[in-house]
Design an enzyme around this catalytic site. Structure first.
Site, PDB file in Angstrom:
ATOM      1  N   HIS A 293       2.632  -4.040   7.818  1.00 26.32           N
ATOM      2  CA  HIS A 293       2.207  -3.886   6.426  1.00 26.32           C
ATOM      3  C   HIS A 293       3.214  -4.491   5.459  1.00 26.32           C
ATOM      4  CE1 HIS A 293       0.066  -1.954   3.091  1.00 26.32           C
ATOM      5  NE2 HIS A 293       1.260  -1.690   2.593  1.00 26.32           N
TER       6      HIS A 293
ATOM      7  N   HIS B 115       5.470  -7.821   1.584  1.00 24.62           N
ATOM      8  CA  HIS B 115       6.630  -7.699   0.703  1.00 24.62           C
ATOM      9  C   HIS B 115       7.871  -8.395   1.280  1.00 24.62           C
ATOM     10  CE1 HIS B 115       4.368  -4.881  -1.748  1.00 24.62           C
ATOM     11  NE2 HIS B 115       4.100  -4.175  -0.663  1.00 24.62           N
TER      12      HIS B 115
ATOM     13  N   LYS C 202      -3.628 -11.169  -4.054  1.00 26.22           N
ATOM     14  CA  LYS C 202      -2.649 -10.098  -4.233  1.00 26.22           C
ATOM     15  C   LYS C 202      -2.272 -10.051  -5.701  1.00 26.22           C
ATOM     16  CE  LYS C 202       0.427  -6.962  -2.874  1.00 26.22           C
ATOM     17  NZ  LYS C 202       0.094  -5.693  -2.200  1.00 26.22           N
TER      18      LYS C 202
END
Length: 317
Positions: free
Chosen positions: A193, A208, A251
């Site tokens: 993730h 990230h 995003k």
């Protein structure tokens, strides 16, 4: 010989007591371990987190230098515009990344992991032995750095971990342990993730990590649109909040450290997750305060009820 009702009651009471004592002997050490761990974590003050994060920042010798990493941020937009899906940048975000930087041990170890995942939630993740070895290599390479050792030494001094091997094993479960984000299938992990990114509900979820961003942009799979946050740092690592399209999926705000080493990302996120799970954790980097938001995965657990990491990222405005 017949047992009277009194004898029978005494006998069954004795047996039940033995069973109860056996259960207590089994669970008490676990409860004690959890209690000690909770007390240890509660003793980690906000000031200690800031002090340690400042030390980790200074020890990040593998961070990118200005000659090793050149970026082109282009258009800064307001927070009210992040959902507009307008491409304000005609050029890629990453202009130049040194091959020397990418060849460092922790970078190589991370790059080997990034192609191991199915990004769409609901698709079961297979983890062959080679990928398990790649996980172990990444964690071990991290512990070979000053950043990894400093984080362990601090948590060890607080009584959270009794040995480095225990710490590494917990990191492995916390970050790489699989759980289900969709349809009850083991389709996700904290590492996937946060470091790789996922597609859920037709949108990019997580994502990230700047190296994953760079690789996908270089391969033509990612289109950088703009940024809505640029941190106050004049050297790496910096922090950006970015808008982008990843192979057709948008995003709205993907926040990430830019130019940090893989071990730094893992250490800062782990520090905040272990000491402030599911909360905003405030770190200090080069004299600047930054919030790190973490989330726990509450639908399943590992070990003695420990929770997998669900997400962690720089909390940009």
């Amino acid at each position: 010989m017949k047992l009277s009702s009194v004898h029978f009651y005494s006998f069954t009471h004795f047996v039940n007591l033995k069973i109860l004592l056996k259960i207590l002997n089994t669970i008490f050490p676990i409860m004690l371990l959890i209690t000690v761990s909770v007390i240890s974590l509660a003793s980690v003050s906000d000031a200690e987190i800031k002090s340690l994060s400042e030390t980790l920042y200074k020890l990040d010798h593998n961070r990118a230098t200005a000659s090793e990493l050149v970026i082109d941020p282009q258009t800064l937009i307001s927070s009210s515009e992040t959902g507009s899906r307008n491409d304000h940048s005609s050029r890629p975000m990453f202009k130049q990344v040194s091959s020397t930087l990418l060849s460092k041990p922790t970078y190589k170890a991370l790059l080997n992991l990034l192609d191991n995942y199915r990004r769409v939630t609901g698709e079961v993740e297979d983890v062959p032995s080679q990928e398990v070895q790649e996980q172990d290599t990444f964690l071990q390479q991290t512990m070979n750095t000053d950043v990894g050792r400093e984080l362990y030494n601090f948590l060890h001094s607080k009584g959270v971990y009794s040995s480095q091997s225990e710490f590494i094993q917990d990191l492995k479960m916390m970050w790489f342990g699989l759980y289900s984000r969709s349809s009850g299938k083991l389709d996700s992990s904290g590492f996937e993730h946060i470091f790789v990114g996922e597609i859920k509900g037709g949108k990019v979820s997580g994502f990230h990590n700047w190296l994953q961003f760079y690789l996908n942009e270089k391969q033509g799979l990612l289109n950088y649109y703009s940024h809505s946050f640029n941190g106050p740092w004049s050297t790496y690592p910096d922090v950006f909040g970015m808008q982008f399209e990843w192979d057709g999926y948008f995003k709205e705000v993907g926040s990430a450290f830019i130019g940090s080493s893989p071990e730094f990302d893992l250490a800062i996120y782990s520090l905040c997750y272990i000491t402030r799970p599911g909360k905003k954790c405030y770190v200090s980097l080069g004299g600047q305060t930054l919030g790190i938001q973490t989330y726990t995965w509450d639908n399943s657990s590992y070990g003695d009820g420990k929770k997998y990491i669900a997400s962690a990222y720089p909390a940009t405005p």
